[in-house]
Design a protein around this motif. Structure first.
Motif, PDB file in Angstrom:
ATOM      1  N   LEU A 122       0.893  -1.302   0.060  1.00 42.44           N
ATOM      2  CA  LEU A 122       0.007   0.093   0.042  1.00 42.44           C
ATOM      3  C   LEU A 122       0.557   1.334   0.016  1.00 42.44           C
ATOM      4  N   PHE A 123       2.114   1.448   0.863  1.00 42.05           N
ATOM      5  CA  PHE A 123       2.681   2.308   0.868  1.00 42.05           C
ATOM      6  C   PHE A 123       4.172   2.411   0.878  1.00 42.05           C
ATOM      7  N   GLY A 124       4.683   1.621   0.365  1.00 41.66           N
ATOM      8  CA  GLY A 124       6.167   1.178  -0.114  1.00 41.66           C
ATOM      9  C   GLY A 124       6.931   0.557   0.889  1.00 41.66           C
ATOM     10  N   PRO A 125       8.369   0.496   0.606  1.00 40.88           N
ATOM     11  CA  PRO A 125       9.341  -0.338   1.438  1.00 40.88           C
ATOM     12  C   PRO A 125       9.494   0.232   2.768  1.00 40.88           C
ATOM     13  N   VAL A 126       9.694   1.432   2.987  1.00 40.26           N
ATOM     14  CA  VAL A 126       9.813   2.093   4.151  1.00 40.26           C
ATOM     15  C   VAL A 126       8.865   1.847   5.043  1.00 40.26           C
ATOM     16  N   ALA A 127       7.612   1.897   4.603  1.00 44.05           N
ATOM     17  CA  ALA A 127       6.377   1.564   5.447  1.00 44.05           C
ATOM     18  C   ALA A 127       6.195   0.257   5.921  1.00 44.05           C
ATOM     19  N   ALA A 128       6.758  -0.666   5.033  1.00 49.07           N
ATOM     20  CA  ALA A 128       6.631  -1.967   5.398  1.00 49.07           C
ATOM     21  C   ALA A 128       7.429  -2.344   6.592  1.00 49.07           C
ATOM     22  N   VAL A 129       8.730  -1.755   6.742  1.00 48.31           N
ATOM     23  CA  VAL A 129       9.712  -1.872   7.563  1.00 48.31           C
ATOM     24  C   VAL A 129       9.021  -1.338   9.095  1.00 48.31           C
ATOM     25  N   LEU A 349       5.599  11.946   7.687  1.00 49.30           N
ATOM     26  CA  LEU A 349       6.299  12.974   8.395  1.00 49.30           C
ATOM     27  C   LEU A 349       7.795  12.927   8.245  1.00 49.30           C
ATOM     28  N   ALA A 350       8.439  11.994   7.757  1.00 48.10           N
ATOM     29  CA  ALA A 350       9.773  11.722   7.487  1.00 48.10           C
ATOM     30  C   ALA A 350      10.102  12.612   5.888  1.00 48.10           C
ATOM     31  N   GLU A 351       9.215  12.594   5.051  1.00 48.75           N
ATOM     32  CA  GLU A 351       9.297  13.160   3.949  1.00 48.75           C
ATOM     33  C   GLU A 351       9.119  14.725   3.837  1.00 48.75           C
ATOM     34  N   TYR A 352       8.114  15.151   4.915  1.00 47.92           N
ATOM     35  CA  TYR A 352       8.145  16.631   5.181  1.00 47.92           C
ATOM     36  C   TYR A 352       9.329  17.200   5.850  1.00 47.92           C
ATOM     37  N   GLY A 353      10.000  16.339   6.912  1.00 47.70           N
ATOM     38  CA  GLY A 353      11.181  16.741   7.484  1.00 47.70           C
ATOM     39  C   GLY A 353      12.292  16.956   6.453  1.00 47.70           C
ATOM     40  N   VAL A 354      12.227  15.881   5.504  1.00 43.70           N
ATOM     41  CA  VAL A 354      13.393  16.153   4.503  1.00 43.70           C
ATOM     42  C   VAL A 354      13.254  17.160   3.525  1.00 43.70           C
ATOM     43  N   ALA A 355      11.728  17.521   3.285  1.00 43.60           N
ATOM     44  CA  ALA A 355      11.591  18.658   2.333  1.00 43.60           C
ATOM     45  C   ALA A 355      12.142  19.894   2.975  1.00 43.60           C
ATOM     46  N   ARG A 356      11.757  19.883   4.295  1.00 43.77           N
ATOM     47  CA  ARG A 356      11.900  21.293   4.986  1.00 43.77           C
ATOM     48  C   ARG A 356      13.322  21.330   5.465  1.00 43.77           C
ATOM     49  N   SER A 363      14.867  10.492   3.647  1.00 46.14           N
ATOM     50  CA  SER A 363      13.713  10.269   4.339  1.00 46.14           C
ATOM     51  C   SER A 363      13.680   9.033   4.906  1.00 46.14           C
ATOM     52  N   TRP A 364      14.205   8.169   4.484  1.00 47.59           N
ATOM     53  CA  TRP A 364      14.185   6.787   5.013  1.00 47.59           C
ATOM     54  C   TRP A 364      15.005   6.637   6.522  1.00 47.59           C
ATOM     55  N   ILE A 365      16.035   7.547   6.460  1.00 47.42           N
ATOM     56  CA  ILE A 365      16.918   7.569   7.720  1.00 47.42           C
ATOM     57  C   ILE A 365      16.105   8.274   8.666  1.00 47.42           C
ATOM     58  N   ALA A 367      12.854   8.634   8.948  1.00 45.61           N
ATOM     59  CA  ALA A 367      11.605   7.501   9.415  1.00 45.61           C
ATOM     60  C   ALA A 367      12.316   6.456  10.251  1.00 45.61           C
ATOM     61  N   GLY A 368      13.262   6.006   9.987  1.00 39.60           N
ATOM     62  CA  GLY A 368      13.851   4.857  10.817  1.00 39.60           C
ATOM     63  C   GLY A 368      14.283   5.489  12.309  1.00 39.60           C
ATOM     64  N   ILE A 369      14.755   6.593  12.260  1.00 36.31           N
ATOM     65  CA  ILE A 369      15.148   7.246  13.602  1.00 36.31           C
ATOM     66  C   ILE A 369      13.721   7.562  14.420  1.00 36.31           C
ATOM     67  N   LEU A 370      12.691   8.042  13.758  1.00 33.89           N
ATOM     68  CA  LEU A 370      11.496   8.200  14.435  1.00 33.89           C
ATOM     69  C   LEU A 370      10.824   6.744  14.733  1.00 33.89           C
ATOM     70  N   GLY A 371      10.908   5.893  13.842  1.00 30.15           N
ATOM     71  CA  GLY A 371      10.427   4.368  14.148  1.00 30.15           C
ATOM     72  C   GLY A 371      11.006   3.972  15.508  1.00 30.15           C
TER      73      GLY A 371
END
Length: 539
Positions: A122-129, A349-356, A363-365, A367-371
């Protein structure tokens, strides 16, 4: 590789201290499931004899596991016959319970794997992890994966059905429609409320009709075929739902309750707040719940997630909050879906943080830290929970009793204290309208679930408080180990008769020991140990 590492960690968490309590059984339903499985093995029948959940697939699986244990023991010369195996299992249920718990741990790990598959689709490999990580360390998911029950199995079957439904939405085929229906039938044969897992298919068919991928007549035929195939699968998996329909009706009547000790609910709003503030908060943490709420809103923007996840999630929530009772384990089917939603919010959230603030591609880094920040406290709670289970108040009371109660004593117990079986005492167990029965005699007579059901006479609890008052004289004892009095005292307004029975009992003896759970150190109900100066319990 990351998902594989998470699966290994998930299995390790679920196997950690999985033998807690044994040979005593702290969750009475574990014994109920095993008795049904053992009954089939001893009687060479496919009839489990009980259909309350209906838990047919669970008891069939346990029967296969029991057969494997017997064959291994037979090959090693430990059990010459099935009768020998049954006799050994009744005095040491760990022979049955521990392999069954391991099987549940494997199902719990499979649920993590399927959550990763669905999140990835549904949402991609990062979401899967991330989704796999959150479910892997969820204390509620871990805890119930260590107990022999039908909930975790049913969740796995529901997830398999949802994956088949997703494939059907993407490329409508009769094969995937049949698979989705069959998995739904198996899930319902495991636990009735998982019929809610079929809520995705009508939404999918309506969407396909609206997008003109299916004609209305085709969608109607598909829905009829889906429903019929699910029903046929249910009856093929559990044919005794028809063949023993009188027992089914009786069991279902026993499951329908307005009140239950420790589990009586309230209004729909009260029930919702109970689940949010209790099981779901414990399962995901406050941060995880907040992310899941945000993820649900984000998922509504995805057509596939909106059709696949939201109807099932909404259906289960409605089912939970409109019930008379509330149970932590009833939240289990929500956890994979909420993990998906939380993973979706984390990636956003990770994508937003990377964009800003960060450079593209990282973004995957983030996302991993937040997860990881969400997962670490939950994993720590898992370790505390597993350790505390090994210091249950019931086992503390057993250790005290072994040190202090002299040989030849008569002891009444309310829980399945198989750890006391070898002691030189006469053990009494209160069994509904039958009164207090000789526990060792019951075991030597190879009690099955039918005997227990007959004694229970539809009672949800088997304890001194629910025992027929006229049978109180059968409970004459030197000591009593009460595991339910504290719970009735806390809810005396709802259970006045049961509480009064305990008060009369306590008035005739004196409390010589009390064992209470300590958060983070031990679990279990408040245990009161009574000593009676006279070997008589009066009404």
């Amino acid at each position: 590789m990351l998902v594989l590492a998470i699966l290994i960690a998930a299995l390790c968490l679920r196997l950690n201290h999985i033998g807690f309590g044994l040979p005593a059984i702290n969750d009475p339903d574990e014994l109920m499931f095993e008795l049904g499985a053992l009954r089939m093995l001893r009687s060479h029948s496919l009839n489990p004899g009980w259909f309350g959940h209906p838990a047919t697939t669970t008891m069939y699986l346990l029967s296969l596991i029991n057969m494997a244990v017997y064959l291994v023991g037979h090959a090693m010369g430990r059990f010459l016959t099935v009768r020998d195996f049954a006799a050994a299992a009744f005095t040491d249920p760990g022979l049955l319970i521990l392999p069954g718990r391991v099987a549940m741990a494997l199902f719990g790990t499979a649920s993590v794997a399927l959550t990763a598959r669905m999140a990835g689709a549904l949402f991609g490999p990062v979401a899967a992890v991330l989704a796999a990580l959150l479910l892997a360390v969820s204390p509620v998911a871990v805890g119930w994966s260590q107990i022999v029950r039908s909930d975790v199995m049913a969740t796995v079957f529901m997830q398999l059905g949802l994956l088949a439904s997703l494939r059907y939405y993407r490329d409508p085929s009769r094969r995937d429609l049949i698979k989705a229906a069959m998995w739904l039938g198996v899930a319902v044969a495991t636990k009735w409320p998982f019929a809610m897992g079929g809520a995705a298919m009508p939404a999918i068919l309506i969407a396909q009709t609206a997008r003109r991928r299916l004609a209305m007549a085709q969608a109607i035929r598909a829905m009829i075929g889906f429903s019929c195939m699910a029903l046929v699968t249910l009856l093929l998996v559990s044919p005794y739902l028809v063949l023993a329909h009188d027992v089914v009706i009786r069991n279902l009547a026993g499951e329908v309750q307005v009140r239950h000790l420790g589990a009586t609910g309230g209004t729909p709003l009260e029930n919702l707040l109970w689940y949010l503030g209790g099981p779901l908060r414990r399962a995901m943490g406050i941060g995880g719940l907040a992310l899941a709420a945000a993820g649900i809103a984000l998922s509504a923007r995805s057509v596939e997630a909106r059709l696949l996840v939201l109807p099932v999630l909404a259906g289960f929530v409605a089912l939970l909050i409109f019930q008379h009772l509330v149970w932590e384990r009833w939240a289990l089917p929500l956890l994979p879906l909420l993990s998906l939603a939380a993973a979706r919010a984390l990636t956003a959230l990770a994508e937003y943080g990377v964009a800003r603030w960060l450079r593209p591609g990282s973004s995957w880094i983030l996302a991993g830290i937040l997860g990881g920040a969400l997962a670490l406290p939950l994993a720590a709670a898992d370790l505390v929970q597993a350790r505390a289970r090994t210091h249950d108040t019931r086992q503390q009371a057993s250790a005290w009793a072994i040190r202090h109660m002299p040989p030849g004593s008569t002891v009444m117990i309310e829980h399945f204290g198989f750890d006391l079986y070898a002691q030189p005492w006469r053990l009494l167990f209160p069994l509904g309208k039958a009164g207090c029965l000789d526990a060792k005699g019951l075991l030597h007579g190879k009690v099955d679930y039918g005997a227990i059901e007959q004694g229970r006479a539809g009672r949800s609890n088997v304890d001194y408080g629910t025992m027929a008052p006229a049978r109180a004289a059968t409970c004459r004892a030197d000591f009593a180990i009460l595991s339910q009095y504290g719970r009735y005292a806390a809810e005396s307004a709802d259970f006045p008769e049961e509480y009064a029975a305990y008060r009369r009992l306590l008035a005739q003896g004196r409390i010589v020991a009390i064992f209470r759970a300590e958060p983070g150190k031990s679990t279990g109900p408040v245990i009161h140990v009574l000593s009676f100066e006279k070997n008589m319990i009066k009404m």
